[in-house]
Design an enzyme around this catalytic site. Sequence first.
Site, PDB file in Angstrom:
ATOM      1  N   GLY A 174      65.440  79.442  43.383  1.00  0.00           N
ATOM      2  CA  GLY A 174      64.091  78.951  43.656  1.00  0.00           C
ATOM      3  C   GLY A 174      63.938  77.450  43.486  1.00  0.00           C
ATOM      4  CD  GLU A 226      62.925  85.301  39.380  1.00  0.00           C
ATOM      5  OE1 GLU A 226      62.426  86.329  39.857  1.00  0.00           O
ATOM      6  OE2 GLU A 226      63.277  84.329  40.084  1.00  0.00           O
ATOM      7  CB  SER A 277      68.414  77.419  47.002  1.00  0.00           C
ATOM      8  OG  SER A 277      67.473  77.276  45.947  1.00  0.00           O
ATOM      9  CG  ASN A 314      64.536  89.564  44.600  1.00  0.00           C
ATOM     10  OD1 ASN A 314      63.579  90.345  44.528  1.00  0.00           O
ATOM     11  ND2 ASN A 314      64.932  88.813  43.578  1.00  0.00           N
ATOM     12  CE  LYS A 340      63.041  85.442  43.521  1.00  0.00           C
ATOM     13  NZ  LYS A 340      63.400  84.262  42.773  1.00  0.00           N
ATOM     14  CD  GLU A 381      70.485  85.987  42.374  1.00  0.00           C
ATOM     15  OE1 GLU A 381      70.189  85.852  43.560  1.00  0.00           O
ATOM     16  OE2 GLU A 381      69.685  86.362  41.504  1.00  0.00           O
ATOM     17  CG  HIS A 417      66.591  88.518  39.514  1.00  0.00           C
ATOM     18  ND1 HIS A 417      65.926  87.419  39.043  1.00  0.00           N
ATOM     19  CD2 HIS A 417      66.930  88.238  40.796  1.00  0.00           C
ATOM     20  CE1 HIS A 417      65.861  86.510  40.015  1.00  0.00           C
ATOM     21  NE2 HIS A 417      66.464  86.980  41.084  1.00  0.00           N
TER      22      HIS A 417
HETATM   23  C1  PEP Z   1      66.703  85.411  43.991  1.00  0.00           C
HETATM   24  O1  PEP Z   1      65.554  85.753  43.856  1.00  0.00           O
HETATM   25  O2  PEP Z   1      67.570  86.191  43.640  1.00  0.00           O
HETATM   26  C2  PEP Z   1      67.000  84.106  44.585  1.00  0.00           C
HETATM   27  C3  PEP Z   1      68.242  83.765  44.748  1.00  0.00           C
HETATM   28  O3  PEP Z   1      65.923  83.306  44.962  1.00  0.00           O
HETATM   29  P1  PEP Z   1      65.978  82.006  45.930  1.00  0.00           P
HETATM   30  O4  PEP Z   1      66.754  82.411  47.149  1.00  0.00           O
HETATM   31  O5  PEP Z   1      64.555  81.703  46.223  1.00  0.00           O
HETATM   32  O6  PEP Z   1      66.675  80.918  45.174  1.00  0.00           O
END
Ligand code: PEP
Length: 253
Positions: A173, A97, A212, A9, A11, A167, A95
Site C-alpha cells: 500500500g 495487516e 504495490s 485482496n 481488504k 509481502e 496477512h
Molecule cells: C496486499 O493487500 O496484500 C497488498 C499487497 O496490497 P497493495 O497491492 O496495495 O500493496
Amino acid sequence: MRVPILAANWKMHKTIGEAVAFAQAFALLVVDVAHAEMVIAPPFPALAAVAGALRGTRVALAAQNVHPEKQGAFTGEVSPPMLVDVGCGYAIVGHSERRHLFGESSAFVAKKAAALLAHGVRPIVCVGETLDEREASRTFAVLEDQLTGSLAAVSPEKAAEVVIAYEPVWAIGTGRTATPAIAQEAHAMIRGWLQKRFGATGDAIRIQYGGSVKPDNVAELMAQPDIDGALVGGASLEAASFAAIVRYQENAK
Ligand code: PEP
C-alpha cells in the site's frame, strides 16, 4: 510446472453491489485467460453474491481470513465449513495487516492454515519483513521464523495445496514495490526453506509476491524464476487494472 496464481485482496472495500459489478466486468475481461489461476478475495458480506457472479467462470473465490474452529462461541468470526459452504476455494491467512494491526501470531496462523486444509480450502499464507527488520539485515531470519511458525501444522502430503505470499510490509500500500531482484532473493530463500521442510513438494508450492503490484510492474516480477504469482491490493480494485495484471504476459518485454 507451477501454474501462476494472481489474487485480488480487496481488504475492507466494496459493497455487495460494487463487488458483483466488478465480478461481472472482470469475468468478461478474462474469459479467454488459460495460463493462470485467478482468485478474488472480497470482504465477508460480499462472498455469497460474488460466488454467484463467478459461477461458470475460471475465477476462484477466497476469504480474507478464517477462524480455526468449526463452530462455537467466537463472536464475529467465520469458520472453515462456512467458507466451504459459500464457495471459497482459498483463504488468505497471516496477512501483515492481521499480524500487525490485530496482533495475530504465527502460531494462530498455523492453526488457521491446518483447519483450512482439513476442510479442503487452500490457504494463502502471508509472510514478510518490516522496513526496520530489513534495515537491520533481519529479513531472512524473520521469514524463516514466520514460515516455521505458520506452516508448523502442514503435512508434506498437503503442502502442495498451500500458497505462500511474500509481502514485504514496507511495500504494501506504499507504492514502493520491491525490485524484481530484491523480491527474487527473498523468494529463493523461501523456496530453499520449503524444499528443506517438504522435500520435492517444495518445488511445487506457489510463492506469490505482494506489495504495490501494478499492471506496469507485474511482468518483470513474474519473469523471476521463483515468483509464481501476485497478491494484489490497491491495483485489484478496478476490473481493468486487475485484468491487465492477470494478462502480464501480454506486456512482457
Ligand atoms: C496486499 O493487500 O496484500 C497488498 C499487497 O496490497 P497493495 O497491492 O496495495 O500493496
